[in-house]
Design an enzyme around this catalytic site. Structure first.
Site, PDB file in Angstrom:
ATOM      1  N   ARG A  92     -56.830  -9.161 -13.343  1.00  0.00           N
ATOM      2  CA  ARG A  92     -55.898  -9.306 -11.772  1.00  0.00           C
ATOM      3  C   ARG A  92     -56.735 -10.625 -11.706  1.00  0.00           C
ATOM      4  O   ARG A  92     -55.535 -11.561 -12.016  1.00  0.00           O
ATOM      5  CB  ARG A  92     -56.146  -8.504 -10.885  1.00  0.00           C
ATOM      6  N   ASP A  93     -57.246 -10.680 -10.796  1.00  0.00           N
ATOM      7  CA  ASP A  93     -58.176 -12.022 -11.185  1.00  0.00           C
ATOM      8  C   ASP A  93     -57.696 -13.022 -12.032  1.00  0.00           C
ATOM      9  O   ASP A  93     -58.005 -14.400 -11.605  1.00  0.00           O
ATOM     10  CB  ASP A  93     -59.608 -12.126  -9.761  1.00  0.00           C
ATOM     11  N   HIS A 102     -67.888  -9.944  -4.985  1.00  0.00           N
ATOM     12  CA  HIS A 102     -67.166 -10.849  -5.499  1.00  0.00           C
ATOM     13  C   HIS A 102     -67.375 -12.580  -5.711  1.00  0.00           C
ATOM     14  O   HIS A 102     -67.103 -13.277  -4.728  1.00  0.00           O
ATOM     15  CB  HIS A 102     -65.782 -10.860  -5.050  1.00  0.00           C
ATOM     16  N   HIS A 114     -67.200 -16.400  -7.255  1.00  0.00           N
ATOM     17  CA  HIS A 114     -66.265 -17.434  -7.842  1.00  0.00           C
ATOM     18  C   HIS A 114     -67.484 -18.097  -8.412  1.00  0.00           C
ATOM     19  O   HIS A 114     -68.123 -17.992  -7.216  1.00  0.00           O
ATOM     20  CB  HIS A 114     -65.053 -17.636  -7.077  1.00  0.00           C
ATOM     21  N   CYS A 140     -58.188 -18.376  -7.544  1.00  0.00           N
ATOM     22  CA  CYS A 140     -57.001 -18.555  -6.537  1.00  0.00           C
ATOM     23  C   CYS A 140     -55.708 -19.484  -6.685  1.00  0.00           C
ATOM     24  O   CYS A 140     -56.195 -20.396  -6.274  1.00  0.00           O
ATOM     25  CB  CYS A 140     -57.668 -17.716  -5.896  1.00  0.00           C
ATOM     26  N   ASN A 195     -63.905 -15.668 -11.417  1.00  0.00           N
ATOM     27  CA  ASN A 195     -65.490 -15.200 -11.202  1.00  0.00           C
ATOM     28  C   ASN A 195     -66.355 -15.315 -12.328  1.00  0.00           C
ATOM     29  O   ASN A 195     -65.649 -15.903 -13.315  1.00  0.00           O
ATOM     30  CB  ASN A 195     -64.623 -13.677 -11.002  1.00  0.00           C
TER      31      ASN A 195
HETATM   32  P1  HMG Z   1     -44.245 -12.850   2.911  1.00  0.00           P
HETATM   33  O1  HMG Z   1     -43.279 -13.645   2.684  1.00  0.00           O
HETATM   34  O2  HMG Z   1     -44.468 -12.581   4.600  1.00  0.00           O
HETATM   35  O3  HMG Z   1     -43.359 -11.535   3.256  1.00  0.00           O
HETATM   36  O4  HMG Z   1     -44.679 -11.987   2.121  1.00  0.00           O
HETATM   37  P2  HMG Z   1     -41.910 -10.726   3.305  1.00  0.00           P
HETATM   38  O5  HMG Z   1     -42.139  -8.975   3.891  1.00  0.00           O
HETATM   39  O6  HMG Z   1     -40.810 -11.610   4.761  1.00  0.00           O
HETATM   40  O7  HMG Z   1     -41.249 -10.567   1.688  1.00  0.00           O
HETATM   41  C1  HMG Z   1     -41.257 -11.462   1.568  1.00  0.00           C
HETATM   42  C2  HMG Z   1     -40.448 -11.224  -0.263  1.00  0.00           C
HETATM   43  O8  HMG Z   1     -40.948 -11.050  -0.891  1.00  0.00           O
HETATM   44  C3  HMG Z   1     -38.765 -10.550  -0.398  1.00  0.00           C
HETATM   45  O9  HMG Z   1     -38.175 -11.005  -1.389  1.00  0.00           O
HETATM   46  C4  HMG Z   1     -39.891  -9.624   0.070  1.00  0.00           C
HETATM   47  O10 HMG Z   1     -38.795  -8.261  -0.439  1.00  0.00           O
HETATM   48  C5  HMG Z   1     -40.787  -9.621  -0.916  1.00  0.00           C
HETATM   49  P3  HMG Z   1     -37.143 -11.543  -0.290  1.00  0.00           P
HETATM   50  O11 HMG Z   1     -36.381 -10.795   0.128  1.00  0.00           O
HETATM   51  O12 HMG Z   1     -37.175 -12.974  -0.447  1.00  0.00           O
HETATM   52  O13 HMG Z   1     -36.268 -11.342  -2.196  1.00  0.00           O
HETATM   53  N1  HMG Z   1     -42.346  -8.320  -1.434  1.00  0.00           N
HETATM   54  C6  HMG Z   1     -42.731  -8.148  -2.310  1.00  0.00           C
HETATM   55  N2  HMG Z   1     -41.851  -7.895  -3.413  1.00  0.00           N
HETATM   56  C7  HMG Z   1     -42.840  -7.537  -4.572  1.00  0.00           C
HETATM   57  N3  HMG Z   1     -43.671  -6.484  -4.485  1.00  0.00           N
HETATM   58  C8  HMG Z   1     -44.135  -6.421  -2.836  1.00  0.00           C
HETATM   59  C9  HMG Z   1     -43.746  -7.490  -1.711  1.00  0.00           C
HETATM   60  N4  HMG Z   1     -43.987  -7.438  -0.913  1.00  0.00           N
HETATM   61  C10 HMG Z   1     -42.930  -8.319   0.113  1.00  0.00           C
HETATM   62  N5  HMG Z   1     -44.988  -5.942  -2.545  1.00  0.00           N
HETATM   63  C11 HMG Z   1     -46.852 -10.905   1.163  1.00  0.00           C
HETATM   64  C12 HMG Z   1     -45.880 -11.412   2.363  1.00  0.00           C
HETATM   65  C13 HMG Z   1     -48.206 -10.732   1.352  1.00  0.00           C
HETATM   66  C14 HMG Z   1     -46.081  -9.997   0.401  1.00  0.00           C
HETATM   67  C15 HMG Z   1     -46.546 -12.499   0.565  1.00  0.00           C
HETATM   68  O14 HMG Z   1     -47.589 -13.448   1.071  1.00  0.00           O
HETATM   69  C16 HMG Z   1     -47.708 -12.053  -1.358  1.00  0.00           C
HETATM   70  O15 HMG Z   1     -47.284 -11.536  -1.664  1.00  0.00           O
HETATM   71  N6  HMG Z   1     -48.660 -12.815  -1.480  1.00  0.00           N
HETATM   72  C17 HMG Z   1     -49.588 -13.201  -2.249  1.00  0.00           C
HETATM   73  C18 HMG Z   1     -50.688 -12.718  -2.023  1.00  0.00           C
HETATM   74  C19 HMG Z   1     -51.485 -13.137  -3.348  1.00  0.00           C
HETATM   75  O16 HMG Z   1     -51.506 -11.768  -4.275  1.00  0.00           O
HETATM   76  N7  HMG Z   1     -52.902 -13.611  -3.359  1.00  0.00           N
HETATM   77  C20 HMG Z   1     -53.412 -13.403  -4.838  1.00  0.00           C
HETATM   78  C21 HMG Z   1     -54.630 -12.308  -4.621  1.00  0.00           C
HETATM   79  S1  HMG Z   1     -56.121 -12.434  -3.659  1.00  0.00           S
HETATM   80  C22 HMG Z   1     -57.167 -13.062  -4.273  1.00  0.00           C
HETATM   81  O17 HMG Z   1     -57.033 -13.616  -5.404  1.00  0.00           O
HETATM   82  C23 HMG Z   1     -58.507 -13.497  -3.386  1.00  0.00           C
HETATM   83  C24 HMG Z   1     -59.870 -12.233  -4.119  1.00  0.00           C
HETATM   84  O18 HMG Z   1     -59.442 -12.179  -5.132  1.00  0.00           O
HETATM   85  C25 HMG Z   1     -61.056 -12.069  -2.955  1.00  0.00           C
HETATM   86  C26 HMG Z   1     -61.367 -13.509  -3.033  1.00  0.00           C
HETATM   87  O19 HMG Z   1     -61.149 -13.772  -3.995  1.00  0.00           O
HETATM   88  O20 HMG Z   1     -61.262 -14.254  -1.966  1.00  0.00           O
HETATM   89  C27 HMG Z   1     -58.981 -10.584  -3.887  1.00  0.00           C
HETATM   90 MG    MG Z   2     -60.877 -13.452  -6.273  1.00  0.00          MG
END
Ligand code: HMG
Ligand code: MG
Length: 315
Positions: free
Chosen positions: A27-28, A219, A221, A252, A261
């Site tokens: 995933r990450d 976690h 990086h 990220c 990571n």
């Molecule tokens: P948004 O644009 O505010 O939300 O996104 P929305 O509800 O208005 O939806 C926008 C569009 O996304 C719509 O589609 C929804 O249907 C679709 P459209 O109508 O435009 O065609 N949608 C989805 N599709 C599939 N699955 C879903 C979903 N939700 C909405 N669940 C949202 C809000 C959170 C969805 C968006 O900002 C997003 O997906 N962000 C991705 C964030 C992400 O994955 N970041 C990387 C992971 S976090 C990370 O790496 C950190 C971590 O490792 C810890 C660290 O290191 O810090 C964990």
């Molecule tokens: Mg991360």
């Protein structure tokens, strides 16, 4: 695989005897790759990792495919892998839509992910911290009702790429919020790898005053090369769960310049040397790090992995 002679230093006094490693490479490690990695490769990566003794694997993300195209095949990945008994497969679920997809895919654990920084929250999940907590509440409730394990991740626990310094209080506040949502485990995440060991100890100790230390995870990086030092610091204050990414894969997408990571191979090498049990076969992970790096046409980011591969080639 032959491994170099290493003395186990008998340093376990004061350190945990056993550590849980959560593999986040699928995933990450993959989410920020700009070239789409074939679903079959993702499936094979997860299947290979399971054979090493790893019991917790973050396998998918159910997020917007517009935001993170690389993770668009989460359902196919979950459907394609051989589900091994005793292994928990986790997926990221930022909202109810994500949770529903995760339930459909029969994941074992779901992850809600917020931040200790307002600026990062907006960039990563398009809402403020307060709004994110409102979104997470029904996700948490439904996850618990469904009998899923619920984990939460706190990004930017040691610094933010947009706002800079992040106070311990902001992290502790998120720990309390996630605790009150019923989370089983909370990840203290160094998204951009800026933390240093004493800071890590202070944050972990403060978090542990609000949530059981045994249910906090680190976690880290490795952007500034501090991840292993930070893990050692966290071990010294009793943390027992760490995330790692095979081959040091990753970055990220919303933390520009962030690298992967800590490599699983490097973490295992450290823990083996300290005589800390993990139940995971370092040699097997080294081979997978080499394999996946070749699949992705990138240099292996695991220092111990590369060294052990070079040694193997000499023997
Ligand atoms: P948004 O644009 O505010 O939300 O996104 P929305 O509800 O208005 O939806 C926008 C569009 O996304 C719509 O589609 C929804 O249907 C679709 P459209 O109508 O435009 O065609 N949608 C989805 N599709 C599939 N699955 C879903 C979903 N939700 C909405 N669940 C949202 C809000 C959170 C969805 C968006 O900002 C997003 O997906 N962000 C991705 C964030 C992400 O994955 N970041 C990387 C992971 S976090 C990370 O790496 C950190 C971590 O490792 C810890 C660290 O290191 O810090 C964990
Ligand atoms: Mg991360």
């Amino acid at each position: 695989m032959n491994q170099p002679e290493r003395r186990t230093e008998g340093m376990t006094s004061g350190l945990p005897k056993r550590v849980h490693v959560v593999e986040v490479g699928p995933r990450d490690g993959l989410q920020a790759e700009s070239t789409f990695i074939p679903t079959d490769t993702k499936i094979e990566l997860v299947n290979r990792l399971v054979g090493t003794g790893l019991q917790r694997i973050e396998a998918a993300s159910f997020v917007s495919p517009k935001w993170i195209p690389q993770m668009a095949d989460g359902a196919e990945v979950m459907a394609g892998i051989d589900r091994a008994a005793g292994v928990a497969y986790a997926a990221l679920t930022p909202n109810m839509r994500g949770l529903e997809a995760a339930i459909e895919s029969k994941v074992d654990e779901v992850v809600i992910f917020g931040a200790a920084s307002e600026a990062f929250s907006i960039r990563n999940i398009n809402c403020s911290v307060a709004e994110s907590l409102e979104r997470f509440a029904p996700v948490a409730r439904a996850a618990k009702e469904t009998g899923l394990r619920l984990r939460a991740s706190i990004s930017c626990s040691f610094g933010c790429p947009y706002q800079g310094a992040v106070g311990v209080d902001a992290v502790v506040d998120m720990v309390r919020r996630f605790r009150d949502l019923g989370c089983d485990e909370i990840d203290i995440a160094d998204t951009i790898g800026v933390g240093t060991a004493r800071q890590v100890q202070r944050v972990v100790e403060a978090a542990a005053r609000e949530f059981p230390l045994a249910s906090l995870a680190g976690h880290f990086h490795d952007t500034y090369g501090q991840a292993l030092a930070n893990i050692f610091g966290a071990l010294q204050v009793g943390m027992t769960t760490f995330h790692a990414s095979v081959g040091g894969l990753g970055g990220c997408p919303y933390a520009k310049g962030a690298t992967g990571n800590v490599a699983t191979e490097d973490l295992l090498y450290l823990l083996d040397g300290l005589g800390i049990e993990t139940g995971i076969d370092l040699g097997a992970v080294v081979s997978i790090g080499d394999w996946v790096s070749q699949q992705m046409g990138r240099e292996n980011g695991a220092r111990a992995g590369k060294a052990l591969m070079a040694r193997k080639a000499l023997n």
